[in-house]
Scaffold this motif. Sequence first.
Motif, mmCIF file in Angstrom:
data_model
loop_
_atom_site.group_PDB
_atom_site.id
_atom_site.type_symbol
_atom_site.label_atom_id
_atom_site.label_comp_id
_atom_site.label_asym_id
_atom_site.label_seq_id
_atom_site.Cartn_x
_atom_site.Cartn_y
_atom_site.Cartn_z
ATOM 1 N N ARG A 1 -12.843 16.793 -101.253
ATOM 2 C CA ARG A 1 -11.508 16.985 -100.341
ATOM 3 C C ARG A 1 -10.900 18.284 -100.933
ATOM 4 N NH1 ARG A 1 -12.329 16.990 -96.390
ATOM 5 N NH2 ARG A 1 -10.142 16.219 -95.537
ATOM 6 N N CYS A 2 -11.062 18.598 -102.165
ATOM 7 C CA CYS A 2 -10.038 19.489 -102.675
ATOM 8 C C CYS A 2 -10.295 20.804 -101.848
ATOM 9 C CB CYS A 2 -10.539 19.835 -104.024
ATOM 10 S SG CYS A 2 -9.627 21.361 -104.819
ATOM 11 N N PRO A 3 -9.190 21.417 -101.358
ATOM 12 C CA PRO A 3 -8.955 22.563 -100.569
ATOM 13 C C PRO A 3 -9.370 23.748 -101.310
ATOM 14 C CG PRO A 3 -6.873 21.755 -100.870
ATOM 15 C CD PRO A 3 -7.596 20.703 -101.533
ATOM 16 N N ALA A 4 -9.052 23.840 -102.555
ATOM 17 C CA ALA A 4 -9.357 25.080 -103.244
ATOM 18 C C ALA A 4 -10.743 25.104 -103.934
ATOM 19 C CB ALA A 4 -8.608 25.231 -104.570
ATOM 20 N N ARG A 5 -11.585 23.852 -103.627
ATOM 21 C CA ARG A 5 -12.905 23.730 -104.099
ATOM 22 C C ARG A 5 -12.786 23.829 -105.668
ATOM 23 N NH1 ARG A 5 -11.928 25.218 -99.080
ATOM 24 N NH2 ARG A 5 -13.671 25.660 -97.920
ATOM 25 N N ALA A 6 -11.888 23.238 -106.412
ATOM 26 C CA ALA A 6 -11.468 23.522 -107.866
ATOM 27 C C ALA A 6 -11.979 22.435 -108.706
ATOM 28 C CB ALA A 6 -9.995 23.543 -108.303
ATOM 29 N N ILE A 7 -12.605 21.303 -108.166
ATOM 30 C CA ILE A 7 -13.083 20.230 -108.753
ATOM 31 C C ILE A 7 -14.620 19.822 -108.933
ATOM 32 C CG2 ILE A 7 -12.733 17.649 -109.153
ATOM 33 C CD1 ILE A 7 -10.366 17.773 -107.571
ATOM 34 N N THR A 8 -15.188 19.589 -110.175
ATOM 35 C CA THR A 8 -16.483 19.648 -110.266
ATOM 36 C C THR A 8 -16.705 18.207 -110.571
ATOM 37 O OG1 THR A 8 -18.429 20.208 -111.669
ATOM 38 C CG2 THR A 8 -16.283 20.557 -112.634
ATOM 39 N N ARG B 1 -8.364 28.496 -109.511
ATOM 40 C CA ARG B 1 -8.519 28.376 -107.885
ATOM 41 C C ARG B 1 -7.316 27.105 -107.781
ATOM 42 N NH1 ARG B 1 -12.771 30.294 -105.469
ATOM 43 N NH2 ARG B 1 -12.461 28.998 -103.708
ATOM 44 N N CYS B 2 -7.060 26.251 -108.580
ATOM 45 C CA CYS B 2 -6.273 25.056 -108.394
ATOM 46 C C CYS B 2 -4.675 25.619 -108.326
ATOM 47 C CB CYS B 2 -6.322 23.948 -109.129
ATOM 48 S SG CYS B 2 -4.807 22.855 -109.307
ATOM 49 N N ALA B 3 -4.443 26.722 -109.301
ATOM 50 C CA ALA B 3 -3.187 26.779 -109.635
ATOM 51 C C ALA B 3 -2.527 27.589 -108.437
ATOM 52 C CB ALA B 3 -2.707 27.769 -110.751
ATOM 53 N N PRO B 4 -2.827 28.950 -107.850
ATOM 54 C CA PRO B 4 -2.209 29.655 -106.844
ATOM 55 C C PRO B 4 -2.326 28.624 -105.522
ATOM 56 C CG PRO B 4 -4.526 30.204 -107.389
ATOM 57 C CD PRO B 4 -4.279 29.307 -108.352
ATOM 58 N N VAL B 5 -3.184 27.721 -105.108
ATOM 59 C CA VAL B 5 -3.068 26.898 -103.981
ATOM 60 C C VAL B 5 -1.966 25.858 -104.232
ATOM 61 C CG1 VAL B 5 -4.559 24.997 -102.857
ATOM 62 C CG2 VAL B 5 -5.775 27.275 -103.628
ATOM 63 N N THR B 6 -2.079 25.359 -105.362
ATOM 64 C CA THR B 6 -0.794 24.313 -105.640
ATOM 65 C C THR B 6 0.500 24.798 -105.502
ATOM 66 O OG1 THR B 6 -2.179 23.309 -107.558
ATOM 67 C CG2 THR B 6 0.188 22.863 -107.740
ATOM 68 N N ALA B 7 0.757 26.295 -105.815
ATOM 69 C CA ALA B 7 2.223 26.865 -105.525
ATOM 70 C C ALA B 7 2.065 27.100 -104.293
ATOM 71 C CB ALA B 7 1.908 28.125 -106.458
ATOM 72 N N GLY C 1 2.741 22.308 -103.462
ATOM 73 C CA GLY C 1 2.331 21.336 -104.725
ATOM 74 C C GLY C 1 0.960 20.535 -104.411
ATOM 75 N N CYS C 2 0.352 20.858 -103.328
ATOM 76 C CA CYS C 2 -1.039 20.305 -102.888
ATOM 77 C C CYS C 2 -0.948 18.773 -103.426
ATOM 78 C CB CYS C 2 -2.059 21.020 -103.656
ATOM 79 S SG CYS C 2 -3.814 20.550 -102.948
ATOM 80 N N GLY C 3 -1.731 18.454 -104.315
ATOM 81 C CA GLY C 3 -1.844 16.940 -104.809
ATOM 82 C C GLY C 3 -2.841 16.180 -103.864
ATOM 83 N N VAL C 4 -3.571 16.849 -103.212
ATOM 84 C CA VAL C 4 -4.807 16.189 -102.189
ATOM 85 C C VAL C 4 -5.522 15.354 -103.086
ATOM 86 C CG1 VAL C 4 -6.746 16.864 -100.889
ATOM 87 C CG2 VAL C 4 -4.585 17.901 -100.430
ATOM 88 N N CYS C 5 -5.938 15.969 -104.394
ATOM 89 C CA CYS C 5 -6.869 15.219 -105.317
ATOM 90 C C CYS C 5 -6.140 13.929 -105.818
ATOM 91 C CB CYS C 5 -7.192 16.132 -106.394
ATOM 92 S SG CYS C 5 -5.809 16.700 -107.407
ATOM 93 N N VAL C 6 -4.908 13.589 -105.857
ATOM 94 C CA VAL C 6 -4.223 12.319 -105.902
ATOM 95 C C VAL C 6 -4.314 11.559 -104.725
ATOM 96 C CG1 VAL C 6 -2.102 11.325 -106.638
ATOM 97 C CG2 VAL C 6 -2.610 13.962 -107.390
HETATM 98 S S1 SF4 Z 1 -3.904 20.085 -106.612
HETATM 99 FE FE1 SF4 Z 1 -5.926 19.255 -106.845
HETATM 100 S S2 SF4 Z 1 -6.649 19.069 -104.629
HETATM 101 FE FE2 SF4 Z 1 -5.071 20.684 -104.875
HETATM 102 S S3 SF4 Z 1 -6.098 22.417 -105.290
HETATM 103 FE FE3 SF4 Z 1 -5.625 21.512 -107.231
HETATM 104 S S4 SF4 Z 1 -7.531 20.293 -107.869
HETATM 105 FE FE4 SF4 Z 1 -7.569 20.840 -105.820
#
Ligand code: SF4
Length: 372
Positions: free
Chosen positions: A250-257, A275-281, A285-290
């Motif tokens: 589900r990570c929108p940035a495809r940052a998790i393996t 991948r995660c840092a710019p998407v979070t910013a 704050g993203c947080g989809v992985c939580v």
């Molecule tokens: S906060 Fe989590 S879901 Fe969002 S981009 Fe980063 S790793 Fe992916």
Amino acid sequence: MWIDDLPEIPSELLTVPGVRRDPVEEQRAFDENPLHEYSQLYPEIHRFTLRKLWPSIVPHAPRMARESKRLKIEAESEPAIEPDSATDSRVLTQQTREAAAALGITAIGVARYDEKYIYSAYHGQAIGDRIIVCIQEKPNIDDAPSFRFTRNSIAAGMDVDEYGMKLAEFLRSKGYRAKSQGHFMHGMALHFGVEAGLGQMGLNGQLLTPFAGSRTTFTLINTNAPLDFDRPRDYGILGICDRCRACVRRCPARAITSKRTMYRGVEKAKIKTARCAPVTALAEGCGVCVKVCPVQKYGLKTVLEEYGRSKRIIGRDTDELEGYDWPLDGTHYGPGELPPLPKDLFNPPGTNFVFDRQRPHGNDPQRDFVSG
Ligand code: SF4
Ligand code: SF4
């Protein structure tokens, strides 16, 4: 207590207490390349994130300023009395737990102070051989990613900072040295949280606690109070992650393996910070992985009970658990759907993000340690 409340963990989910470690490699990594704070390693990314998330931070700015001032004063505070040599460590530990609960801290655990997991700027400053890990549950995350969630998360962080200062004060009133670290902790809370038996590392790179997954925030207290140590536990979380992988999908940035590797002597799934840092910013704050984590949403007890009944991970592939509204296009994405991400999202105009190997100290502590 939340640990005693858990059903028996099926043997196929069990791996190791805490995490797999290679102590020789941990020591070598420390000797060659000690850990540094994220804001020092990636100052421009840190500044970019603060600028983008500023609307969530602003309401808390006056309280943040007050807390930083108090932390500085507290750093100089010493106990006014000598400790009572007749106090039993078991009794002191119980009293400390009760004081933490009375303050409103969700859970605490005690780990051994270990400089390998302290950022280099703070080396040599220990005042005792124990770290108390204080964990605070954050509010509901069903609306993440959203400024509201990020704002509430910051508030929970400020609460635990304040409670941490009060708990340190409690220990000083008993005659022990104690220094709380506020929200900008001096080391990797993830490491100390695992060692204190408060959870295990999820594939999302965060500490999954049995009561709220990684919907938590932390502070650390360094003390010389002779508290009983907690120990790492096997909650079956590694086994659950291997059967779940919701954050990976589900990570929108495809940052998790989903693949764990040995990193600095510890087995973990490394988050791709670039991948995660710019998407979070950019995505509030993203947080989809939580949010999509079943341990966060239902609690470990429910996850284990459902697994015991059906051998399934509760909520997997359901919109209730895995769906989210994506703030960058206002669209809802259900299971199996991911938002399209333009390439320039990963190198926003006006920035020049440089990651890992280009750094003099190419390590990446933050994404492995902080909560969501
Ligand atoms: S906060 Fe989590 S879901 Fe969002 S981009 Fe980063 S790793 Fe992916
Ligand atoms: S979403 Fe699933 S795989 Fe990811 S951390 Fe939570 S339990 Fe583990």
